[in-house]
Every structure is written in structure tokens, then in C-alpha cells.
Design an enzyme around this catalytic site. Structure first.
Site, mmCIF file in Angstrom:
data_model
loop_
_atom_site.group_PDB
_atom_site.id
_atom_site.type_symbol
_atom_site.label_atom_id
_atom_site.label_comp_id
_atom_site.label_asym_id
_atom_site.label_seq_id
_atom_site.Cartn_x
_atom_site.Cartn_y
_atom_site.Cartn_z
ATOM 1 N N GLY A 28 34.641 22.106 -52.554
ATOM 2 C CA GLY A 28 35.348 22.191 -51.287
ATOM 3 C C GLY A 28 36.151 23.471 -51.197
ATOM 4 O O GLY A 28 36.663 23.969 -52.203
ATOM 5 N N TYR A 29 36.280 23.972 -49.984
ATOM 6 C CA TYR A 29 36.938 25.259 -49.756
ATOM 7 C C TYR A 29 38.336 25.058 -49.188
ATOM 8 O O TYR A 29 38.518 24.409 -48.163
ATOM 9 C CB TYR A 29 36.069 26.128 -48.841
ATOM 10 C CG TYR A 29 34.842 26.560 -49.589
ATOM 11 C CD1 TYR A 29 34.813 27.773 -50.270
ATOM 12 C CD2 TYR A 29 33.745 25.716 -49.705
ATOM 13 C CE1 TYR A 29 33.717 28.137 -51.021
ATOM 14 C CE2 TYR A 29 32.646 26.074 -50.453
ATOM 15 C CZ TYR A 29 32.633 27.283 -51.109
ATOM 16 O OH TYR A 29 31.554 27.642 -51.876
#
Length: 156
Positions: A28-29
Site C-alpha cells: 500500500g502507498y
């Protein structure tokens, strides 16, 4: 500065990928910035990390630090709208390793393969095996940070 020197390719539909060790990846960013800048968290089969990258193309700056599972879980909710889930297979390829990602969910059907190198000359001399498809090193739409917010896999 730490650097990543990597070429990326598509894996064509129906191509048979050689055997290798496999594991699940959640990525995830936290930040996706201009010109390839990113900060991401990753859980790779229970091994968690925070990675910061910048730049585009073959050579990028990269800094990675380990996280505990608790630290990863604390940061994970901040990535809610920018995530990828994939099965990763690491395939021995002579003196290299081919890292094949098979994406899940809205990106189902997409498979990519990456190979890391020690310098740009080595990367340029690399001859991909027949099961590799078109090169995607410079395709912005196939960067994991872009895929994390894409509604569907990009076209060929």
C-alpha cells in the site's frame, strides 16, 4: 544514495512461468508524488517494510527499512485507496532472479516480471528469456504505484 536498477516486462497471457518459490504480497502507498516519488508499506509473507523511492525508468533511488508487523498494521489503514495484492514468484534465472507478480482483485489477469541488476550496462546486456513479453520499464501505467490506484489493468 541507494539505487535500484531494474527492468520490467509483461508476462503474456498463457505464457508458462517456470517454477519458483511463491508467497503473497500486500502493498500500500502512503504517498505517491510527482516524477516517481513514493512511500509504501509492504507485507511480503510476514516480512514487513517501509520503502521510499524516487525517479523513473531503469535507475531509481530506493531506501528500505524493516517494520514490525504492528508498525505495518498501524500504517496500513492510511493506504486504503492505493493498494495492490499479488502473488509473487521468484524464479532462478542464471545469475539473476526473475520476480513474477500475478495481480489479484481489480488487476486480475495482469502479470509482470522484474529483474534487478548491479549497473546499467549489465541491465542493457540482459537478454530476456522467451517467456518474457514486451518490456515495460518505462511504462508509467505499469508502475506499482499507478496500479495501486487503477480501476483495471492497463492495456497492452
Amino acid at each position: 544514495m541507494a539505487v535500484e536498477i531494474e527492468r520490467k516486462f509483461l508476462v503474456p497471457e498463457g505464457a508458462e512461468v517456470p517454477a519458483g518459490r511463491e508467497f503473497e504480497v500486500r502493498q500500500g502507498y502512503l504517498v505517491i508524488g510527482p516524477e516517481g516519488a513514493e512511500a509504501r508499506v509492504r507485507d511480503q509473507a510476514g516480512s514487513c517494510s517501509l520503502t521510499v523511492k524516487h525517479g523513473t525508468g531503469l535507475v531509481r533511488g530506493e531506501w528500505e527499512t524493516p517494520l514490525t508487523a504492528g508498525q505495518f498494521e498501524a500504517l496500513w489503514p492510511a493506504t486504503e485507496h492505493a493498494r495492490v495484492a499479488k502473488t509473487r514468484r521468484v524464479v532462478p534465472l542464471g545469475r539473476y532472479e526473475a520476480v513474477v507478480d500475478t495481480f489479484h482483485g481489480r488487476l486480475a489477469g495482469l502479470r509482470t516480471v522484474e529483474v534487478e541488476f548491479t549497473d546499467p550496462a549489465e541491465a542493457a546486456a540482459f537478454v530476456p528469456p522467451p517467456w518474457f513479453g514486451p518490456e515495460a520499464t518505462d511504462r508509467a501505467d505499469l508502475k506499482n504505484q499507478r496500479l495501486a490506484t487503477a480501476a483495471a489493468p492497463p492495456g497492452p
